[in-house]
Design a protein around this motif. Sequence first.
Motif, short mmCIF file in Angstrom:
data_model
loop_
_atom_site.label_atom_id
_atom_site.label_comp_id
_atom_site.label_asym_id
_atom_site.label_seq_id
_atom_site.Cartn_x
_atom_site.Cartn_y
_atom_site.Cartn_z
N SER A 37 0.84 -1.20 0.00
CA SER A 37 0.00 0.00 0.00
C SER A 37 0.87 1.24 0.00
O SER A 37 2.03 1.20 0.43
CB SER A 37 -0.91 0.03 1.23
OG SER A 37 -0.16 0.19 2.41
N VAL A 38 0.30 2.33 -0.49
CA VAL A 38 0.99 3.62 -0.52
C VAL A 38 -0.05 4.71 -0.27
O VAL A 38 -1.19 4.58 -0.68
CB VAL A 38 1.75 3.82 -1.85
CG1 VAL A 38 0.82 3.89 -3.02
CG2 VAL A 38 2.65 5.04 -1.78
N VAL A 39 0.34 5.73 0.45
CA VAL A 39 -0.57 6.82 0.80
C VAL A 39 -0.95 7.58 -0.48
O VAL A 39 -0.11 7.82 -1.34
CB VAL A 39 0.09 7.75 1.85
CG1 VAL A 39 1.29 8.46 1.32
CG2 VAL A 39 -0.90 8.73 2.40
N PRO A 40 -2.23 7.96 -0.64
CA PRO A 40 -2.65 8.68 -1.85
C PRO A 40 -2.22 10.15 -1.86
O PRO A 40 -2.05 10.77 -0.80
CB PRO A 40 -4.17 8.58 -1.84
CG PRO A 40 -4.56 7.83 -0.63
CD PRO A 40 -3.36 7.56 0.19
N VAL A 41 -2.09 10.72 -3.04
CA VAL A 41 -1.80 12.14 -3.21
C VAL A 41 -2.93 12.94 -2.56
O VAL A 41 -4.10 12.58 -2.65
CB VAL A 41 -1.68 12.50 -4.71
CG1 VAL A 41 -1.58 14.00 -4.91
CG2 VAL A 41 -0.49 11.80 -5.32
N GLY A 42 -2.56 14.02 -1.88
CA GLY A 42 -3.54 14.88 -1.23
C GLY A 42 -3.79 14.56 0.23
O GLY A 42 -4.46 15.31 0.93
N THR A 43 -3.24 13.44 0.70
CA THR A 43 -3.42 13.04 2.09
C THR A 43 -2.56 13.90 3.01
O THR A 43 -1.40 14.17 2.71
CB THR A 43 -3.01 11.57 2.29
OG1 THR A 43 -3.78 10.75 1.41
CG2 THR A 43 -3.20 11.11 3.71
N THR A 44 -3.13 14.35 4.12
CA THR A 44 -2.36 15.07 5.13
C THR A 44 -1.65 14.06 6.01
O THR A 44 -2.26 13.11 6.48
CB THR A 44 -3.28 15.95 6.00
OG1 THR A 44 -3.96 16.87 5.13
CG2 THR A 44 -2.51 16.72 7.04
N VAL A 45 -0.34 14.25 6.20
CA VAL A 45 0.46 13.32 6.99
C VAL A 45 1.17 14.06 8.12
O VAL A 45 1.43 15.25 8.02
CB VAL A 45 1.48 12.55 6.13
CG1 VAL A 45 0.78 11.66 5.13
CG2 VAL A 45 2.45 13.49 5.44
N LEU A 51 3.76 5.82 5.15
CA LEU A 51 3.55 6.30 3.78
C LEU A 51 3.55 5.15 2.78
O LEU A 51 2.91 5.24 1.74
CB LEU A 51 4.65 7.30 3.41
CG LEU A 51 4.82 8.49 4.35
CD1 LEU A 51 6.02 9.33 3.94
CD2 LEU A 51 3.56 9.32 4.41
N LEU A 52 4.27 4.07 3.10
CA LEU A 52 4.42 2.94 2.18
C LEU A 52 4.59 1.67 2.97
O LEU A 52 5.31 1.65 3.97
CB LEU A 52 5.68 3.17 1.31
CG LEU A 52 6.13 2.01 0.43
CD1 LEU A 52 5.22 1.90 -0.79
CD2 LEU A 52 7.56 2.20 0.00
N PRO A 62 6.04 -1.51 7.31
CA PRO A 62 6.24 -0.11 6.93
C PRO A 62 7.61 0.05 6.26
O PRO A 62 8.62 -0.41 6.79
CB PRO A 62 6.20 0.65 8.25
CG PRO A 62 5.51 -0.26 9.20
CD PRO A 62 5.82 -1.65 8.75
N ALA A 63 7.63 0.69 5.11
CA ALA A 63 8.89 0.90 4.39
C ALA A 63 9.24 2.38 4.28
O ALA A 63 10.34 2.72 3.89
CB ALA A 63 8.80 0.28 3.00
N ALA A 64 8.29 3.25 4.63
CA ALA A 64 8.55 4.69 4.66
C ALA A 64 7.56 5.33 5.63
O ALA A 64 6.36 5.02 5.59
CB ALA A 64 8.41 5.31 3.28
N ARG A 65 8.07 6.18 6.52
CA ARG A 65 7.24 6.89 7.49
C ARG A 65 7.57 8.38 7.45
O ARG A 65 8.72 8.75 7.23
CB ARG A 65 7.51 6.41 8.92
CG ARG A 65 6.97 5.05 9.24
CD ARG A 65 7.21 4.77 10.72
NE ARG A 65 6.81 3.43 11.08
CZ ARG A 65 5.62 3.13 11.60
NH1 ARG A 65 4.74 4.07 11.83
NH2 ARG A 65 5.32 1.88 11.90
N VAL A 91 9.78 7.32 -3.10
CA VAL A 91 8.44 6.79 -3.31
C VAL A 91 7.34 7.82 -3.07
O VAL A 91 6.27 7.75 -3.67
CB VAL A 91 8.18 5.55 -2.43
CG1 VAL A 91 9.03 4.38 -2.91
CG2 VAL A 91 8.45 5.83 -0.96
N VAL A 92 7.57 8.79 -2.19
CA VAL A 92 6.56 9.79 -1.86
C VAL A 92 7.25 11.15 -1.67
O VAL A 92 8.34 11.21 -1.10
CB VAL A 92 5.81 9.41 -0.56
CG1 VAL A 92 4.84 10.49 -0.13
CG2 VAL A 92 5.08 8.09 -0.73
#
Length: 97
Positions: A37-45, A51-52, A62-65, A91-92
């Motif tokens: 899974s990957v966080v969608p564009v426009g998501t507030t983090v 994130l991935l 988790p591969a990216a936070r 990735v993000v």
Amino acid sequence: MKRKVLTLAAMVAALAVSSVMAADVSYTSVLSGKVDSVVPVGTTVAEGDVLLTVESLAGPMPAARANSNSSGTVKSVTIQPGSAVTQGTVVVVVETK
């Protein structure tokens, strides 16, 4: 003299504000594998948000936070679920506040 001091103070304030303005922060994957899974564009983090995730023998990992210096909005995602990712790949991208 007073006018020069006020002008100098205004310039310093403008520089301080410009350093706080939005900046892009790129996140890389710390794992290699198949993207779960990957966080969608426009998501507030915010700090700690995943994130991935990448599939592993133990399940999705988790591969990216997001880190503490980069809460903001996801500006772009360079990878899709189901595709392969290698460690170190950007990735993000998050636009910070």
